[in-house]
Scaffold this active site. Sequence first.
Site, PDB file in Angstrom:
ATOM      1  N   GLU A  48      10.048   5.762   2.171  1.00 46.45           N
ATOM      2  CA  GLU A  48       9.589   6.757   1.203  1.00 46.45           C
ATOM      3  C   GLU A  48       8.763   7.867   1.852  1.00 46.45           C
ATOM      4  O   GLU A  48       8.806   9.020   1.413  1.00 46.45           O
ATOM      5  CB  GLU A  48       8.773   6.088   0.093  1.00 46.45           C
ATOM      6  CG  GLU A  48       9.578   5.207  -0.845  1.00 46.45           C
ATOM      7  CD  GLU A  48       9.727   3.765  -0.379  1.00 46.45           C
ATOM      8  OE1 GLU A  48      10.223   2.935  -1.151  1.00 46.45           O
ATOM      9  OE2 GLU A  48       9.329   3.487   0.780  1.00 46.45           O
ATOM     10  N   PHE A 115       4.436  -7.040 -11.813  1.00 44.14           N
ATOM     11  CA  PHE A 115       5.154  -6.973 -10.539  1.00 44.14           C
ATOM     12  C   PHE A 115       5.353  -5.521 -10.123  1.00 44.14           C
ATOM     13  O   PHE A 115       5.834  -4.696 -10.894  1.00 44.14           O
ATOM     14  CB  PHE A 115       6.512  -7.675 -10.671  1.00 44.14           C
ATOM     15  CG  PHE A 115       7.365  -7.577  -9.437  1.00 44.14           C
ATOM     16  CD1 PHE A 115       6.988  -8.231  -8.264  1.00 44.14           C
ATOM     17  CD2 PHE A 115       8.536  -6.829  -9.440  1.00 44.14           C
ATOM     18  CE1 PHE A 115       7.772  -8.133  -7.120  1.00 44.14           C
ATOM     19  CE2 PHE A 115       9.316  -6.735  -8.299  1.00 44.14           C
ATOM     20  CZ  PHE A 115       8.930  -7.389  -7.135  1.00 44.14           C
ATOM     21  N   GLN A 116       4.983  -5.207  -8.905  1.00 46.68           N
ATOM     22  CA  GLN A 116       5.094  -3.872  -8.308  1.00 46.68           C
ATOM     23  C   GLN A 116       4.351  -2.812  -9.127  1.00 46.68           C
ATOM     24  O   GLN A 116       4.751  -1.644  -9.165  1.00 46.68           O
ATOM     25  CB  GLN A 116       6.556  -3.476  -8.108  1.00 46.68           C
ATOM     26  CG  GLN A 116       7.232  -4.282  -6.994  1.00 46.68           C
ATOM     27  CD  GLN A 116       8.555  -3.702  -6.541  1.00 46.68           C
ATOM     28  OE1 GLN A 116       9.255  -3.052  -7.312  1.00 46.68           O
ATOM     29  NE2 GLN A 116       8.919  -3.970  -5.298  1.00 46.68           N
ATOM     30  N   LYS A 165       8.771   2.876 -17.008  1.00 49.79           N
ATOM     31  CA  LYS A 165      10.198   2.578 -17.084  1.00 49.79           C
ATOM     32  C   LYS A 165      10.723   2.632 -18.513  1.00 49.79           C
ATOM     33  O   LYS A 165      11.828   3.140 -18.764  1.00 49.79           O
ATOM     34  CB  LYS A 165      10.472   1.195 -16.478  1.00 49.79           C
ATOM     35  CG  LYS A 165      11.960   0.849 -16.356  1.00 49.79           C
ATOM     36  CD  LYS A 165      12.162  -0.456 -15.610  1.00 49.79           C
ATOM     37  CE  LYS A 165      13.658  -0.762 -15.438  1.00 49.79           C
ATOM     38  NZ  LYS A 165      13.881  -2.021 -14.674  1.00 49.79           N
ATOM     39  N   MET A 487      -2.344  13.301  23.363  1.00 52.11           N
ATOM     40  CA  MET A 487      -3.537  14.054  23.003  1.00 52.11           C
ATOM     41  C   MET A 487      -4.787  13.190  23.101  1.00 52.11           C
ATOM     42  O   MET A 487      -5.836  13.643  23.582  1.00 52.11           O
ATOM     43  CB  MET A 487      -3.403  14.640  21.600  1.00 52.11           C
ATOM     44  CG  MET A 487      -4.572  15.542  21.204  1.00 52.11           C
ATOM     45  SD  MET A 487      -4.825  16.930  22.346  1.00 52.11           S
ATOM     46  CE  MET A 487      -3.598  18.086  21.761  1.00 52.11           C
TER      47      MET A 487
END
Length: 581
Positions: A48, A115-116, A165, A487
Amino acid sequence: MTGKELLLRALADRGVQTIFGYTGGAIMPVFDQMDKLGHFKFIMSRHEQGAAFMAQGLSRASLSTANPQVGVCMATSGPGAMNLVTGIADAYMDSVPMVAVTGQVATGVIATDAFQESDVIGVMMPICKQTYMPLFVEEIEQTVHEAFYVATTGRGGPVVLDIPKDVQNVQVDKDYHFDTAAFRPALPGFYYHPTPAREPLQKAVELINRSERPVIFCGHGVISSNAGKLLQQFAEKVNIPVAFTLHGLSAMPLDHPLSLGMMGMHGTVEANRAIMEADLLISFGMRFDDRVTGKLSEYAQNADVIHVEIDPSEIGKNVQPTVAINADVYRTLHVLVSDPMLAGKPRRRWRQRIAEAREVMAADLRREIDKGVGDDGALLMKTIIDRLSKLTGGRDLIVSDVGQHQMMAARFYNYQTPNSWFASGGAGTMGCSLPMAIGVKLARPEERVWSINGDGGFQMNMQELGTIMEQGTDLKIMILNNGYLGMVRQWQTLFFDGRYAGTPMQSPDFGQVASAYGIPYRKVTELAEIEPAIQEAIDHPGAIMLEFVCDPSEVILPMIPAGGGFDDMIIKRPKAKKKKD
């Protein structure tokens, strides 16, 4: 219509053609509907975070095209949304407009640790311009249109829509109607001042005409408002040199006679010394961050400051202006260029001082670049970027990752094409280049795009080679491999007595990695191979990966130490130090 249909209709109404993302349970209804419609080009990232940077690349690169677009990315709830965080925070720091759509668990189980489930609104609120959670299907279209307005109005930035949802699946009432053409968002407190006021402009003109040692600052706002040509006209009219922030690069040709190159921590000697000695700083679209100013208490002590900035919160935040102009950079420059009272002056003594500063490191840098290799015979990044610039004529699009190679690309590529330099600046996010370059290429498919990486940053998002493979994206990928986090190693060399703690890096066989994704690969270890390898990439009709084995002891100078002032600028390469136990 259902919520998911209204969402996609609103996105289409806003001109969205491409959506980047990764599906999952809570966003699955939207993806299913998107597949049914067949209206959008969907680009599946392999993580993502990659989708967020792809959306950034599309937004940033399309600014200067006839069809500017706002990048859109999508992810599911919980870990999917959380994986967008870094890319969204990066866009916020760099003022890049984009819209992120996340799925959320159903309204009935929000705040039950379902969940999630994660608090997307709570997490995202500090790192974007606005967050929304439409709880009713009738709110979706208005929310989308308002989100795009907020993302693109004034100082750009990311906006997040978190949609439960069940709301995606609910049908709207048959009497529902949303008039897109008539919609005007009601946003009390959201002020936008595109046109400069007359009084501060008059004061600015007086200061410019009076000054003897002025410097123009070109920031990201010049790029964002497509004002590069106007800035060049303004600089030529008043005969004033221009110094660039990291994100201001490519607003006008870097080899223009009035160009001082990049300023700040790793800026040129001529830019930094001009700032130290200036009596007037004319700043367009930049925020005076610490990498530009160094120690604030010592910054521009003898100079008046004209600050042109679209975001009023940035004016006076770090540097107090003599004249503050809260307005769009393009409109301000348009007024200034046409002002008959504005006059140019020869300023011969000032130009001579700048010419002397240009020569401080010029000979040493030229010798180093021409030599091309370090003490152990490994390639120098400076030389590689210099050769790339010459072979492309400075006309290609450069998407850099973060680190030493980023500063090399900023300093030694001769940018000729407007809006042709893309990198993570404010957040300094390693791993941004490869996915961002995908978005850049989609925005400007007829132009050649180079993704320039270090061995460290490349491995943070190299899974996006899968997206490049799947989409057949024509990207030229360069890995400048010095076996270290370069760096950080440079800082360790200069300030930590050569103790290279946590910076040596063992990498995989990048040739086998490229082969696994069906991408041609070439490893370069000899100076004579640099130009043929770059030319091979230019000639190849598709993605190709070049790995250059580089000298780990190479440094990018000048350098102003963190917390130091311009008087502390380091211009001499330190002697090599042996690794200590």
